[in-house]
Design a protein around this motif. Sequence first.
Motif, PDB file in Angstrom:
ATOM      1  N   GLY A  42       3.532 -35.868   6.912  1.00  0.00           N
ATOM      2  CA  GLY A  42       3.997 -34.958   7.957  1.00  0.00           C
ATOM      3  C   GLY A  42       3.104 -33.744   8.133  1.00  0.00           C
ATOM      4  O   GLY A  42       3.109 -33.110   9.193  1.00  0.00           O
ATOM      5  N   GLU A  43       2.322 -33.405   7.109  1.00  0.00           N
ATOM      6  CA  GLU A  43       1.378 -32.292   7.209  1.00  0.00           C
ATOM      7  C   GLU A  43       0.070 -32.787   7.823  1.00  0.00           C
ATOM      8  O   GLU A  43      -0.223 -33.980   7.808  1.00  0.00           O
ATOM      9  CB  GLU A  43       1.074 -31.709   5.828  1.00  0.00           C
ATOM     10  CG  GLU A  43       2.258 -31.108   5.122  1.00  0.00           C
ATOM     11  CD  GLU A  43       1.932 -30.634   3.714  1.00  0.00           C
ATOM     12  OE1 GLU A  43       2.789 -29.951   3.144  1.00  0.00           O
ATOM     13  OE2 GLU A  43       0.858 -30.967   3.177  1.00  0.00           O
ATOM     14  N   ILE A  44      -0.720 -31.864   8.315  1.00  0.00           N
ATOM     15  CA  ILE A  44      -2.058 -32.202   8.812  1.00  0.00           C
ATOM     16  C   ILE A  44      -3.037 -31.993   7.668  1.00  0.00           C
ATOM     17  O   ILE A  44      -3.033 -30.943   7.016  1.00  0.00           O
ATOM     18  CB  ILE A  44      -2.435 -31.340  10.029  1.00  0.00           C
ATOM     19  CG1 ILE A  44      -1.504 -31.677  11.202  1.00  0.00           C
ATOM     20  CG2 ILE A  44      -3.903 -31.538  10.403  1.00  0.00           C
ATOM     21  CD1 ILE A  44      -1.674 -30.793  12.411  1.00  0.00           C
ATOM     22  N   CYS A  45      -3.856 -32.991   7.415  1.00  0.00           N
ATOM     23  CA  CYS A  45      -4.843 -32.906   6.339  1.00  0.00           C
ATOM     24  C   CYS A  45      -5.973 -31.986   6.781  1.00  0.00           C
ATOM     25  O   CYS A  45      -6.680 -32.281   7.737  1.00  0.00           O
ATOM     26  CB  CYS A  45      -5.372 -34.302   6.002  1.00  0.00           C
ATOM     27  SG  CYS A  45      -6.455 -34.303   4.567  1.00  0.00           S
ATOM     28  N   ARG A  46      -6.130 -30.901   6.096  1.00  0.00           N
ATOM     29  CA  ARG A  46      -7.111 -29.891   6.493  1.00  0.00           C
ATOM     30  C   ARG A  46      -8.354 -29.873   5.617  1.00  0.00           C
ATOM     31  O   ARG A  46      -9.192 -28.997   5.761  1.00  0.00           O
ATOM     32  CB  ARG A  46      -6.452 -28.520   6.471  1.00  0.00           C
ATOM     33  CG  ARG A  46      -5.172 -28.478   7.298  1.00  0.00           C
ATOM     34  CD  ARG A  46      -5.126 -27.313   8.230  1.00  0.00           C
ATOM     35  NE  ARG A  46      -3.852 -27.260   8.946  1.00  0.00           N
ATOM     36  CZ  ARG A  46      -3.701 -27.659  10.195  1.00  0.00           C
ATOM     37  NH1 ARG A  46      -4.717 -28.156  10.862  1.00  0.00           N
ATOM     38  NH2 ARG A  46      -2.526 -27.555  10.786  1.00  0.00           N
ATOM     39  N   ALA A  47      -8.479 -30.856   4.685  1.00  0.00           N
ATOM     40  CA  ALA A  47      -9.626 -30.821   3.781  1.00  0.00           C
ATOM     41  C   ALA A  47     -10.017 -32.211   3.313  1.00  0.00           C
ATOM     42  O   ALA A  47      -9.215 -33.144   3.317  1.00  0.00           O
ATOM     43  CB  ALA A  47      -9.312 -29.945   2.579  1.00  0.00           C
ATOM     44  N   ASN A  48     -11.282 -32.313   2.927  1.00  0.00           N
ATOM     45  CA  ASN A  48     -11.820 -33.488   2.253  1.00  0.00           C
ATOM     46  C   ASN A  48     -12.157 -33.000   0.848  1.00  0.00           C
ATOM     47  O   ASN A  48     -12.761 -31.939   0.685  1.00  0.00           O
ATOM     48  CB  ASN A  48     -13.057 -33.986   2.998  1.00  0.00           C
ATOM     49  CG  ASN A  48     -13.446 -35.396   2.641  1.00  0.00           C
ATOM     50  OD1 ASN A  48     -12.876 -36.013   1.754  1.00  0.00           O
ATOM     51  ND2 ASN A  48     -14.454 -35.909   3.324  1.00  0.00           N
ATOM     52  N   TYR A  49     -11.754 -33.767  -0.164  1.00  0.00           N
ATOM     53  CA  TYR A  49     -11.840 -33.318  -1.557  1.00  0.00           C
ATOM     54  C   TYR A  49     -12.846 -34.156  -2.341  1.00  0.00           C
ATOM     55  O   TYR A  49     -12.754 -35.380  -2.347  1.00  0.00           O
ATOM     56  CB  TYR A  49     -10.472 -33.436  -2.236  1.00  0.00           C
ATOM     57  CG  TYR A  49      -9.385 -32.668  -1.538  1.00  0.00           C
ATOM     58  CD1 TYR A  49      -9.179 -31.320  -1.818  1.00  0.00           C
ATOM     59  CD2 TYR A  49      -8.572 -33.286  -0.594  1.00  0.00           C
ATOM     60  CE1 TYR A  49      -8.181 -30.600  -1.172  1.00  0.00           C
ATOM     61  CE2 TYR A  49      -7.572 -32.576   0.061  1.00  0.00           C
ATOM     62  CZ  TYR A  49      -7.371 -31.238  -0.227  1.00  0.00           C
ATOM     63  OH  TYR A  49      -6.387 -30.538   0.413  1.00  0.00           O
ATOM     64  N   PHE A  50     -13.748 -33.494  -3.037  1.00  0.00           N
ATOM     65  CA  PHE A  50     -14.696 -34.133  -3.942  1.00  0.00           C
ATOM     66  C   PHE A  50     -14.199 -33.874  -5.356  1.00  0.00           C
ATOM     67  O   PHE A  50     -14.046 -32.708  -5.764  1.00  0.00           O
ATOM     68  CB  PHE A  50     -16.095 -33.556  -3.752  1.00  0.00           C
ATOM     69  CG  PHE A  50     -17.125 -34.159  -4.665  1.00  0.00           C
ATOM     70  CD1 PHE A  50     -17.711 -35.378  -4.375  1.00  0.00           C
ATOM     71  CD2 PHE A  50     -17.511 -33.501  -5.830  1.00  0.00           C
ATOM     72  CE1 PHE A  50     -18.659 -35.935  -5.215  1.00  0.00           C
ATOM     73  CE2 PHE A  50     -18.461 -34.047  -6.675  1.00  0.00           C
ATOM     74  CZ  PHE A  50     -19.032 -35.271  -6.366  1.00  0.00           C
ATOM     75  N   VAL A  51     -13.935 -34.932  -6.097  1.00  0.00           N
ATOM     76  CA  VAL A  51     -13.373 -34.785  -7.441  1.00  0.00           C
ATOM     77  C   VAL A  51     -14.481 -34.479  -8.450  1.00  0.00           C
ATOM     78  O   VAL A  51     -15.400 -35.274  -8.634  1.00  0.00           O
ATOM     79  CB  VAL A  51     -12.598 -36.050  -7.863  1.00  0.00           C
ATOM     80  CG1 VAL A  51     -12.023 -35.880  -9.272  1.00  0.00           C
ATOM     81  CG2 VAL A  51     -11.491 -36.370  -6.860  1.00  0.00           C
ATOM     82  N   VAL A  52     -14.377 -33.327  -9.081  1.00  0.00           N
ATOM     83  CA  VAL A  52     -15.305 -32.927 -10.135  1.00  0.00           C
ATOM     84  C   VAL A  52     -14.795 -33.449 -11.471  1.00  0.00           C
ATOM     85  O   VAL A  52     -15.544 -33.981 -12.281  1.00  0.00           O
ATOM     86  CB  VAL A  52     -15.479 -31.394 -10.182  1.00  0.00           C
ATOM     87  CG1 VAL A  52     -16.361 -30.969 -11.348  1.00  0.00           C
ATOM     88  CG2 VAL A  52     -16.036 -30.887  -8.855  1.00  0.00           C
ATOM     89  N   LYS A  53     -13.496 -33.294 -11.683  1.00  0.00           N
ATOM     90  CA  LYS A  53     -12.871 -33.742 -12.927  1.00  0.00           C
ATOM     91  C   LYS A  53     -11.430 -34.106 -12.621  1.00  0.00           C
ATOM     92  O   LYS A  53     -10.737 -33.384 -11.898  1.00  0.00           O
ATOM     93  CB  LYS A  53     -12.917 -32.621 -13.966  1.00  0.00           C
ATOM     94  CG  LYS A  53     -12.324 -32.993 -15.307  1.00  0.00           C
ATOM     95  CD  LYS A  53     -12.400 -31.837 -16.284  1.00  0.00           C
ATOM     96  CE  LYS A  53     -11.783 -32.284 -17.601  1.00  0.00           C
ATOM     97  NZ  LYS A  53     -11.583 -31.183 -18.504  1.00  0.00           N
ATOM     98  N   GLY A  54     -10.990 -35.245 -13.144  1.00  0.00           N
ATOM     99  CA  GLY A  54      -9.608 -35.637 -12.961  1.00  0.00           C
ATOM    100  C   GLY A  54      -9.451 -36.878 -12.110  1.00  0.00           C
ATOM    101  O   GLY A  54     -10.398 -37.650 -11.917  1.00  0.00           O
ATOM    102  N   CYS A  55      -8.257 -37.048 -11.571  1.00  0.00           N
ATOM    103  CA  CYS A  55      -7.924 -38.235 -10.792  1.00  0.00           C
ATOM    104  C   CYS A  55      -6.884 -37.872  -9.737  1.00  0.00           C
ATOM    105  O   CYS A  55      -5.907 -37.186 -10.039  1.00  0.00           O
ATOM    106  CB  CYS A  55      -7.381 -39.333 -11.704  1.00  0.00           C
ATOM    107  SG  CYS A  55      -6.902 -40.847 -10.849  1.00  0.00           S
ATOM    108  N   ILE A  56      -7.121 -38.337  -8.526  1.00  0.00           N
ATOM    109  CA  ILE A  56      -6.224 -38.107  -7.393  1.00  0.00           C
ATOM    110  C   ILE A  56      -5.889 -39.460  -6.780  1.00  0.00           C
ATOM    111  O   ILE A  56      -6.710 -40.377  -6.800  1.00  0.00           O
ATOM    112  CB  ILE A  56      -6.901 -37.208  -6.340  1.00  0.00           C
ATOM    113  CG1 ILE A  56      -7.222 -35.836  -6.929  1.00  0.00           C
ATOM    114  CG2 ILE A  56      -6.048 -37.076  -5.089  1.00  0.00           C
ATOM    115  CD1 ILE A  56      -8.010 -34.935  -6.001  1.00  0.00           C
TER     116      ILE A  56
END
Length: 189
Positions: A42-56
């Motif tokens: 329902g939200e608008i995606c306002r970003a593209n994310y580059f993972v440095v550490k972790g997991c999404i």
Amino acid sequence: MYEALYTHINKFIALTPDEQEILGSMLKSTSFKKKSYLLEAGEICRANYFVVKGCIRLYFIDIKGVEQTTQFAIENWWISDLTSFLFQKPSDFYIQAAEATEVIVIEHRHYEAMFEKLPKLEKYFRMIFQKLHQASQIRIKYLYSQTAEERYVNFNKLFPAFVQRVPQYMLASYLGFTPEFLSKIRAKK
């Protein structure tokens, strides 16, 4: 501060120190606790994310009310709801940290300026999107052409460390079966 991203970009294209500085002015770093939401349906995606550490993970809720994971991103991967991000329309997806995660963020408001100031990044992102598309096609092929057990065995062979990182229910969802079925497969091993 953004070395992980610069190193990744330089595997595909060469950025000069001046170009890195220009790009750096459009980025920000942030972190998320495990189970935190980067985006909710329902939200608008306002970003593209580059993972440095972790997991999404990226997931949606199906008609039965069950979470269906469609993508994971670990170190050196990008993740976003690209349809929502590119067209600035409400998302049907959730983006959630599966682990405590550190990311580098490019916000939508900087996206076009980034390409105008650094046109060679269009080639970089084209190559990234091609890899993402290829991975999606292979995943869809496996969902329709392999048994659940074959999917698990192949995924475990390709990404053994990853299988240990994510909760069983997320992995089962990504592979297209229930956590209970995954428990049975693991018990056989």
